[in-house]
Scaffold this active site. Sequence first.
Site, mmCIF file in Angstrom:
data_model
loop_
_atom_site.group_PDB
_atom_site.id
_atom_site.type_symbol
_atom_site.label_atom_id
_atom_site.label_comp_id
_atom_site.label_asym_id
_atom_site.label_seq_id
_atom_site.Cartn_x
_atom_site.Cartn_y
_atom_site.Cartn_z
ATOM 1 N N ARG A 51 -0.691 -39.432 -20.739
ATOM 2 C CA ARG A 51 -2.135 -38.675 -20.012
ATOM 3 C C ARG A 51 -1.590 -39.327 -18.637
ATOM 4 O O ARG A 51 -0.952 -39.814 -17.750
ATOM 5 C CB ARG A 51 -2.825 -40.410 -20.601
ATOM 6 C CG ARG A 51 -1.604 -40.821 -21.362
ATOM 7 C CD ARG A 51 -1.973 -42.159 -20.092
ATOM 8 N NE ARG A 51 -2.950 -42.737 -19.585
ATOM 9 C CZ ARG A 51 -2.800 -43.363 -18.489
ATOM 10 N NH1 ARG A 51 -1.857 -43.717 -17.990
ATOM 11 N NH2 ARG A 51 -4.433 -43.505 -17.413
ATOM 12 N N GLY A 52 -3.384 -39.397 -18.354
ATOM 13 C CA GLY A 52 -3.578 -39.208 -16.391
ATOM 14 C C GLY A 52 -3.248 -38.352 -15.750
ATOM 15 O O GLY A 52 -2.284 -37.428 -16.153
ATOM 16 N N ALA A 53 -4.162 -37.710 -15.266
ATOM 17 C CA ALA A 53 -4.443 -36.349 -14.445
ATOM 18 C C ALA A 53 -3.961 -35.927 -14.046
ATOM 19 O O ALA A 53 -2.409 -35.249 -14.801
ATOM 20 C CB ALA A 53 -5.313 -36.132 -13.509
ATOM 21 N N ARG A 90 -5.632 -30.585 -23.708
ATOM 22 C CA ARG A 90 -6.634 -31.447 -22.988
ATOM 23 C C ARG A 90 -7.803 -30.503 -21.948
ATOM 24 O O ARG A 90 -7.549 -30.037 -21.116
ATOM 25 C CB ARG A 90 -6.133 -32.542 -22.545
ATOM 26 C CG ARG A 90 -5.846 -33.175 -23.394
ATOM 27 C CD ARG A 90 -5.458 -34.986 -22.714
ATOM 28 N NE ARG A 90 -6.387 -36.464 -22.821
ATOM 29 C CZ ARG A 90 -6.802 -37.339 -22.397
ATOM 30 N NH1 ARG A 90 -5.607 -37.642 -21.618
ATOM 31 N NH2 ARG A 90 -7.535 -37.809 -22.457
ATOM 32 N N GLN A 197 -6.713 -48.285 -21.812
ATOM 33 C CA GLN A 197 -5.221 -47.947 -20.713
ATOM 34 C C GLN A 197 -5.439 -49.309 -20.148
ATOM 35 O O GLN A 197 -4.050 -49.028 -19.398
ATOM 36 C CB GLN A 197 -6.343 -46.414 -19.468
ATOM 37 C CG GLN A 197 -5.549 -45.469 -21.066
ATOM 38 C CD GLN A 197 -6.437 -44.825 -21.843
ATOM 39 O OE1 GLN A 197 -7.865 -45.737 -21.889
ATOM 40 N NE2 GLN A 197 -6.823 -43.508 -22.256
ATOM 41 N N ASP A 238 -10.129 -37.378 -12.574
ATOM 42 C CA ASP A 238 -9.316 -36.169 -13.732
ATOM 43 C C ASP A 238 -9.744 -34.943 -13.220
ATOM 44 O O ASP A 238 -9.736 -33.231 -12.936
ATOM 45 C CB ASP A 238 -10.274 -36.292 -15.047
ATOM 46 C CG ASP A 238 -9.223 -37.359 -15.865
ATOM 47 O OD1 ASP A 238 -9.469 -38.958 -15.795
ATOM 48 O OD2 ASP A 238 -8.566 -36.742 -15.975
ATOM 49 N N ASN A 248 -13.847 -38.661 -14.535
ATOM 50 C CA ASN A 248 -12.936 -39.503 -14.715
ATOM 51 C C ASN A 248 -13.256 -40.580 -16.000
ATOM 52 O O ASN A 248 -13.872 -40.424 -16.639
ATOM 53 C CB ASN A 248 -13.452 -40.930 -13.604
ATOM 54 C CG ASN A 248 -11.480 -41.697 -13.649
ATOM 55 O OD1 ASN A 248 -10.544 -41.194 -13.708
ATOM 56 N ND2 ASN A 248 -11.894 -43.048 -13.315
ATOM 57 N N LYS A 249 -12.136 -41.694 -16.539
ATOM 58 C CA LYS A 249 -12.156 -42.425 -17.674
ATOM 59 C C LYS A 249 -13.982 -43.055 -17.856
ATOM 60 O O LYS A 249 -14.272 -43.188 -16.983
ATOM 61 C CB LYS A 249 -11.039 -43.232 -17.902
ATOM 62 C CG LYS A 249 -10.903 -44.085 -19.164
ATOM 63 C CD LYS A 249 -11.145 -43.270 -20.387
ATOM 64 C CE LYS A 249 -10.074 -41.916 -20.337
ATOM 65 N NZ LYS A 249 -9.794 -41.105 -21.443
HETATM 66 O O1 MRU Z 1 -7.471 -40.260 -21.138
HETATM 67 P P1 MRU Z 1 -6.987 -40.812 -20.659
HETATM 68 O O2 MRU Z 1 -5.679 -41.901 -20.323
HETATM 69 O O3 MRU Z 1 -5.682 -39.020 -19.552
HETATM 70 O O4 MRU Z 1 -7.264 -40.494 -18.523
HETATM 71 C C1 MRU Z 1 -6.527 -41.230 -17.762
HETATM 72 C C2 MRU Z 1 -7.955 -41.767 -16.217
HETATM 73 O O5 MRU Z 1 -8.987 -41.160 -16.679
HETATM 74 C C3 MRU Z 1 -7.024 -41.323 -14.839
HETATM 75 O O6 MRU Z 1 -8.660 -42.386 -14.392
HETATM 76 C C4 MRU Z 1 -7.259 -40.606 -14.472
HETATM 77 O O7 MRU Z 1 -6.547 -38.963 -14.715
HETATM 78 C C5 MRU Z 1 -5.982 -40.990 -13.063
HETATM 79 S S1 MRU Z 1 -5.032 -40.551 -13.267
HETATM 80 C C6 MRU Z 1 -4.153 -41.105 -11.384
#
Ligand code: MRU
Length: 341
Positions: A51-53, A90, A197, A238, A248-249
Amino acid sequence: MSKREMKIKSIERVGNSVRLIDQTKLPKELVYRTLDDYREIVGAIKRLEIRGAPAIGIAAAYTLAIAVQQVRDGSPTTVKRLADEIKAARPTAVNLFWAIDRATGTVISEEVWDYRAVADRLWDEAERIHDEDRQMCARIGQFGADLIQDGNGILTHCNTGALATGGIGTALGVIYTCRDQGKRLRVYADETRPLLQGARLTAWELQQEGIDVTLICDNMAAVLMRQGKVNHVIVGADRIARNGDTANKIGTYGLAVLANHHGIPFYVAAPTSTFDEATATGRQIVIEERGAEEITNGFGKRTAPEGIRVYSPAFDVTPHELISCYITDSGIRPGGRQEAQ
Ligand code: MRU
């Protein structure tokens, strides 16, 4: 530029498969999975094993190469079908769509439909995307570190480090670069409800790297700011719409409001691949909704009554007016926040 190679690698090519860290098992266990079935990798993206963009984008590009080699068909129709299947994993992180479109673009118009030749090209492009992300993270770190002074307190949200990217990370990349420059920082990691996370991944990752990190519950950020412990808030993204609105999250928007109220700079650190010129404003960004059980029965413990109605958006949108600046791989871009004189 930071020459450091991170010990933690969210994803790696191993022959004609990928090896990824199953992030759902952290921090208790560091489990690697080697996968050569594209449907399994799509499942791993959905379950947030990876996970993470930026990491999602890299994983998606590798997945397309694996898919073509698995179905043994490199025709444009099949590549397009497989690309759409992977894109459905996603909806919010634009890096997924960006990486798949970029990889598809290298093969879709080709005369050669031999699946081996198509898969080879897709592997090459996925490796290029991976390598470029590594370099973009390093540059984000350098540009971001110029904004931070020795002794500063940094608040961050979710996980934006090596686990979330192909390199040192975005917001966490800034922190690692500061450390490499000899700056001593105090980092506060938001727990990041509901999937933690921040607690499971950021606290673990920063601890592995020897960074001074303190874990806080999401609802403690205001108090910390009031106490003067936070000099900067740095988060990842994201998807950043054309006008600068940033998905973002979930919880990021609240932090931006708090930072604005307390006069604390609020930075979004993100690579070029997260900027979505095709989306005009945050209103057009599709926000993923997650299942109720992640809130009512998180990590196998029931904490809410059976049958309760739940609303669980995985991301929120921070309007550009609340963002001081964007730390990108090509430099600092101003945000829309008007700083009080
Ligand atoms: O649901 P996730 O864990 O994929 O969400 C991740 C985030 O929101 C991060 O802040 C974002 O992807 C940036 S990662 C460099």
